[in-house]
Design a protein around this motif. Structure first.
Motif, short mmCIF file in Angstrom:
data_model
loop_
_atom_site.label_atom_id
_atom_site.label_comp_id
_atom_site.label_asym_id
_atom_site.label_seq_id
_atom_site.Cartn_x
_atom_site.Cartn_y
_atom_site.Cartn_z
N ARG A 279 35.41 34.38 39.28
CA ARG A 279 35.14 34.70 40.35
C ARG A 279 35.16 36.41 40.37
O ARG A 279 36.02 36.74 41.29
CB ARG A 279 35.39 34.19 41.80
CG ARG A 279 35.27 32.61 41.59
CD ARG A 279 35.75 31.89 43.11
NE ARG A 279 35.58 30.62 43.13
CZ ARG A 279 35.80 29.82 44.15
NH1 ARG A 279 36.25 30.39 45.26
NH2 ARG A 279 35.38 28.65 44.34
N PRO A 280 34.43 37.02 39.58
CA PRO A 280 35.02 38.46 39.51
C PRO A 280 34.54 39.26 40.73
O PRO A 280 35.27 40.29 40.98
CB PRO A 280 33.88 39.21 38.49
CG PRO A 280 32.79 37.95 38.20
CD PRO A 280 33.44 36.64 38.69
N GLU A 281 33.75 38.74 41.82
CA GLU A 281 33.67 39.36 43.00
C GLU A 281 34.64 39.28 43.74
O GLU A 281 34.87 40.09 44.71
CB GLU A 281 32.33 38.78 43.57
CG GLU A 281 32.43 37.33 44.14
CD GLU A 281 32.44 36.30 43.15
OE1 GLU A 281 32.66 35.08 43.70
OE2 GLU A 281 32.22 36.56 42.12
N LYS A 282 35.67 38.35 43.52
CA LYS A 282 36.89 38.13 44.47
C LYS A 282 38.20 39.11 43.95
O LYS A 282 39.07 39.31 44.38
CB LYS A 282 37.60 36.98 44.27
CG LYS A 282 36.34 35.89 44.99
CD LYS A 282 36.49 36.18 46.48
CE LYS A 282 35.74 35.04 47.23
NZ LYS A 282 35.79 35.47 48.64
N LEU A 283 37.98 39.86 42.72
CA LEU A 283 39.03 40.67 42.28
C LEU A 283 39.30 41.87 43.40
O LEU A 283 38.35 42.50 44.01
CB LEU A 283 38.62 41.31 40.89
CG LEU A 283 38.48 40.31 39.81
CD1 LEU A 283 38.26 41.22 38.43
CD2 LEU A 283 39.89 39.61 39.55
N LYS A 284 40.61 41.94 43.56
CA LYS A 284 40.92 43.05 44.45
C LYS A 284 41.36 44.44 43.66
O LYS A 284 42.12 44.55 42.78
CB LYS A 284 42.35 42.79 45.17
CG LYS A 284 42.27 41.56 45.99
CD LYS A 284 41.42 41.74 47.17
CE LYS A 284 41.30 40.46 48.34
NZ LYS A 284 41.07 39.31 47.71
N GLY B 172 41.32 48.86 43.83
CA GLY B 172 41.48 50.07 45.05
C GLY B 172 42.35 49.84 46.27
O GLY B 172 43.31 49.04 45.99
N TRP B 173 41.80 50.23 47.27
CA TRP B 173 42.49 49.97 48.63
C TRP B 173 42.65 48.48 49.02
O TRP B 173 43.59 48.21 49.67
CB TRP B 173 41.95 50.98 49.71
CG TRP B 173 42.49 50.66 51.09
CD1 TRP B 173 41.88 50.32 51.89
CD2 TRP B 173 43.82 51.16 51.37
NE1 TRP B 173 42.74 50.40 53.13
CE2 TRP B 173 44.05 50.80 52.54
CE3 TRP B 173 44.84 51.76 50.67
CZ2 TRP B 173 45.19 51.15 53.26
CZ3 TRP B 173 45.99 51.82 51.14
CH2 TRP B 173 46.23 51.62 52.55
N LYS B 174 41.73 47.93 48.44
CA LYS B 174 41.72 46.29 48.78
C LYS B 174 42.94 45.48 48.21
O LYS B 174 43.65 44.98 49.33
CB LYS B 174 40.59 45.41 48.35
CG LYS B 174 39.27 45.88 48.96
CD LYS B 174 38.04 45.11 48.50
CE LYS B 174 36.86 45.15 49.33
NZ LYS B 174 35.72 44.17 48.45
N PHE B 175 43.34 46.16 47.20
CA PHE B 175 44.63 45.47 46.49
C PHE B 175 46.03 46.42 47.29
O PHE B 175 46.90 45.79 47.83
CB PHE B 175 44.84 45.79 45.31
CG PHE B 175 46.10 45.60 44.72
CD1 PHE B 175 46.64 44.10 44.30
CD2 PHE B 175 47.08 46.64 44.33
CE1 PHE B 175 47.96 44.22 43.88
CE2 PHE B 175 48.24 46.57 43.65
CZ PHE B 175 48.79 45.23 43.41
N TRP B 176 45.68 47.81 47.44
CA TRP B 176 46.94 48.32 47.57
C TRP B 176 47.31 48.03 49.30
O TRP B 176 48.57 48.20 49.69
CB TRP B 176 46.75 49.75 47.70
CG TRP B 176 47.04 50.28 45.91
CD1 TRP B 176 46.05 50.50 45.24
CD2 TRP B 176 48.34 50.20 45.31
NE1 TRP B 176 46.53 50.58 43.90
CE2 TRP B 176 47.97 50.34 43.99
CE3 TRP B 176 49.41 49.91 45.66
CZ2 TRP B 176 48.89 50.51 43.06
CZ3 TRP B 176 50.54 49.96 44.62
CH2 TRP B 176 50.32 50.40 43.27
N LYS B 177 46.38 47.90 50.13
CA LYS B 177 46.57 47.51 51.39
C LYS B 177 47.40 46.33 51.49
O LYS B 177 48.46 46.57 52.34
CB LYS B 177 45.11 47.38 52.14
CG LYS B 177 45.43 46.97 53.72
CD LYS B 177 44.09 46.82 54.38
CE LYS B 177 43.17 46.06 53.79
NZ LYS B 177 41.88 45.61 54.51
N GLY B 178 47.01 45.44 50.86
CA GLY B 178 47.98 44.01 50.81
C GLY B 178 49.12 44.37 50.18
O GLY B 178 50.19 43.56 50.87
N ALA B 179 49.30 45.02 49.17
CA ALA B 179 50.55 45.26 48.25
C ALA B 179 51.60 45.94 49.23
O ALA B 179 52.81 45.66 49.31
CB ALA B 179 50.25 45.89 47.23
#
Length: 735
Positions: free
Chosen positions: A436-441, A443-450
């Motif tokens: 599901r490549p569209e679900k990969l986090k 940029g900011w989508k990852f870093w916000k949660g991290a």
């Protein structure tokens, strides 16, 4: 029913296919097993000094100090110079470990002393290792003082302790059983009278019984015995040497010829007529006790303020001139000096010294200079004729080898799991990362949660772990592990946080008719082929199918896989313990064999640990899939691992920097400066072993998530490992 010839050929063919398909993991498994046995075997050769030392493990049968009907077995490891004749007598040393440790933490001192001709006995104190008495059997009082004992004559520091039993016990570590009544017995604050029936009963935590056993061994010269202890073990050392002050056995004086305190605390003392360090135990029926040739080793970066004479800064050169040091050394301020022996007369027992080592609290147990100082001091006190230099040390070789074995053992548990990949029953577990490549986090989508994950774990760790450690009202006969309770409360809080971050967006989006994270996205189900999906398991939102059913079969198979991998690792620990008398560790006890009561505690804590790590893997790995997670090879692994590792250990690393950077700048430990010493101590000091542990866990979880695509296998394996570490040998309040 007997198999037919055709069925036999079919089964044999399936087995051969399994061997062909599993060739790589099987070879890896064999290599790791060989590495474990080889490194531990070599470590055993080092601990025996290649045959020059005889090493034995066992238990000392005794009774509780104040209850002869209560039988106690004190676990031990005995190091004896090989080749001693039947009547040959040599000096002996009793080694006492610190809080949350066990006898193996004393190995550095025991090995080096045995190499120089000592019989060295390292024991498990009450509540630790394989000893079957709990820490509660040490006893406690309902009060403490906030300054060093003896410097509080005005009574303003005499405070009542309220809270859980484990808190009272831990707050009484520095209350010793030979102290005068106002320190060693409880006090009725309403009636204004002492309560002698509630007191510190055995501050030696089994050390006094072990000393008597050691003195009676056939090759021990009971007139040339010494005692050393680290941290909590220093208070036990004070108590052992006090208990045997002036004591004779078969007409011989068997009091310790020297006592070495590794990171110890001072209390107000006097001097006897000979000039030895002394203390009058009680005003009503006074008994003067003394200590021969005391040596106090002090770590510059000791995290515990009472071992720094209650200072908030690192130990400075000027601290040798404080009131406690001058009283201990029995000198004036103008004479005070670190690393210098005063009143030197080892025969009379008047020698005294404070050694300054540039290390922290926990690493003092394996500091070359500290070991050399103790070895040199004991040789002088016992007139030991060794010619071996005090700098000739091999203990760290053994420690590194066992560390390598531990890493190989963990890797072999993972390899055993991977060997099950081609077994038809388990194949569905290894579905791989969902496509599901569209679900990969990114940029900011990852870093916000991290960053949110790092902040929450880091900011809550000092407070919730310490709360659970001492004050949280948990049923103490059920949750008996003191350090385990700290992690239990922290994990319970984080479980609630993770549930909130998962469920709240789910219900909000569902109500609005927007796409929600389905069970595959959360790692709770595998991505199935269209023909496998059932209407009951699938819903459709905005034209996209969503897997809505939690896959209980996947969870069950994952748990069985983890059981196989963990059992394989446990068998290796068991084999190493039985054959080589070594477990898996590095400076700190990690993986030990269980006795029954500890195995019971493992299953008490495991459910919370399992839920925490499953949710942790759900949020960090499955829900936060990043670029590279589905790319094969080492490059793909590294590309995603460092991000996952940062999420898992980032808060802990931040606290490490917060704690130690100010310390190294001579300002003091960060926890003491920011939160007060109440939130420093055990759990902040634990960071130096906890952070590397979580990094290893991140490697395991990343690898297994990439292979399985679910949140279960890696999470359950590290939950078992973490729970094993907490319950295998660390402190228990009740036996």
């Amino acid at each position: 029913m007997k198999a037919t010839k055709g069925e036999t050929y079919t089964n044999m063919g399936k087995f051969l296919d399994y061997l062909r398909n599993s060739k790589k993991p099987l070879i890896t498994l064999g290599c790791l097993l060989a590495s474990v046995m080889g490194t531990v075997g070599l470590a055993h050769a080092v601990q025996t000094d290649f045959g020059k030392i005889k090493v034995e493990s066992g238990s000392i049968e005794t009774t509780l100090f104040d209850d002869t009907s209560a039988k106690v077995n004190i676990g031990y490891k005995l190091y004896t110079p090989a080749g001693l004749g039947a009547g040959e007598k040599v000096p002996a040393a009793l080694c006492l470990h610190g809080y949350q440790n066990d006898h193996e933490t004393s190995a550095a001192y025991a090995i080096e002393l045995a190499r120089r001709g000592y019989v060295a006995l390292a024991i498990d104190e009450y509540g630790h290792g394989s000893t079957n008495a709990g820490m509660i059997d040490r006893g406690y009082t309902n009060h403490k003082v906030t300054t060093n004992y003896g410097w509080d004559e005005d009574g303003k520091t005499y405070l009542e302790i309220k809270g859980q039993t484990r808190y009272k016990v831990m707050m009484n570590f520095s209350n010793l059983d030979f102290f005068i009544n106002k320190y060693s017995s409880s006090y009725d604050f309403d009636k204004g009278a002492m309560i002698p029936t509630e007191s510190v009963r055995d501050a030696s935590m089994g050390g006094s019984a072990a000393y008597a056993w050691l003195a009676g061994l056939p090759n021990v010269d009971s007139t040339r015995m010494v005692v050393t202890g680290h941290s909590m073990g220093t208070w036990a050392s004070w108590s052992v040497s006090a208990a045997y002050s002036g004591v004779t056995l078969d007409g011989k004086l068997i009091e310790p010829r020297a006592t070495a305190f590794q990171c110890g605390e001072l209390f107000k003392t006097t001097r006897d007529t000979v000039g030895r360090l002394a203390y009058i135990t009680d005003e009503g029926t006074p008994r003067e006790i003394h200590w021969n040739n005391p040596l106090l080793i002090t770590a510059k970066y000791d995290e515990f303020n009472y071992f720094r004479d209650y200072a908030k800064t690192p130990v400075t050169k000027e601290m040798i001139k404080d009131e406690q040091s001058l009283n201990f050394l029995n000198i004036g301020a103008d004479e005070a000096e670190w690393n210098k022996t005063f009143h030197e007369d080892f025969v009379a027992g008047t020698s005294v010294r404070r050694e300054y080592v540039v290390t922290n609290h926990r690493l003092t147990t394996h500091d070359h200079r500290a070991v050399a100082a103790v070895v040199n001091w004991f040789n002088k006190a016992t007139a030991n004729p060794t010619t071996m230099a005090d700098t000739n040390q091999i203990f760290m070789i053994k420690e590194v080898l066992v560390f390598v074995a531990m890493l190989c053992g963990i890797a072999s548990a993972v390899a055993m799991i991977m060997c099950m990949k081609e077994v038809p029953f388990f194949k569905t577990v290894f579905a791989g990362v969902p496509n599901r490549p569209e679900k990969l986090k990114t940029g900011w989508k990852f870093w916000k949660g991290a960053l949110l994950t790092i902040a929450i774990s880091g900011l809550t760790y000092p407070f919730l772990t310490q709360l659970g450690h001492g004050l949280m009202p948990l049923p103490e006969q059920v949750f008996k592990m003191t350090i385990g309770n700290g992690f239990l409360v922290w994990y319970l809080f984080l479980i609630l946080v993770m549930l909130g971050f998962t469920l709240i967006p789910y219900f909000i989006n569902k109500k609005k008719g927007k796409p929600t994270a389905d069970m595959v996205d959360l790692g709770f189900a595998r991505e199935k082929a269209p023909e496998e999906e059932t209407t009951a398991a699938v819903s459709e939102i905005e034209g996209k199918k969503r897997t809505t059913k939690f896959d209980w079969a996947l969870l069950g198979k994952s748990a069985l896989l983890v059981l196989i991998g963990a059992a394989w690792m446990y068998l290796q620990v068991l084999l190493c313990t039985k054959v080589f008398q070594l477990d898996f560790r590095f400076i700190w006890p990690f993986f030990k064999t269980f006795r029954w009561s500890r195995l019971g505690q493992f299953f008490v804590y495991l459910p919370v640990f399992a839920v925490f790590f499953v949710l942790n893997n759900c949020r960090i790995f499955a829900y936060n899939r990043v670029k590279g997670v589905d790319e094969p090879g080492f490059k793909g692994f590294i590309q995603c691992w460092w991000k996952y590792a940062l999420c898992m250990v980032g808060g802990i690393l931040f606290l490490c920097l917060l704690e130690y950077i100010p310390f190294f700048l001579q300002l003091g430990p960060g926890a003491d400066l920011l939160f007060s010493s109440t939130f420093g101590g055990p759990f902040m000091s634990l960071l130096i072993v906890f952070a590397p542990q979580v990094i290893v866990f991140s490697v395991v979880c990343t690898f297994l998530y990439r292979k399985t695509g679910n949140a279960f296998v890696g999470a359950l394996l590290v939950a078992v490992l973490a729970c094993w570490i907490v319950t295998g040998g660390s402190a228990m309040l009740f036996a």
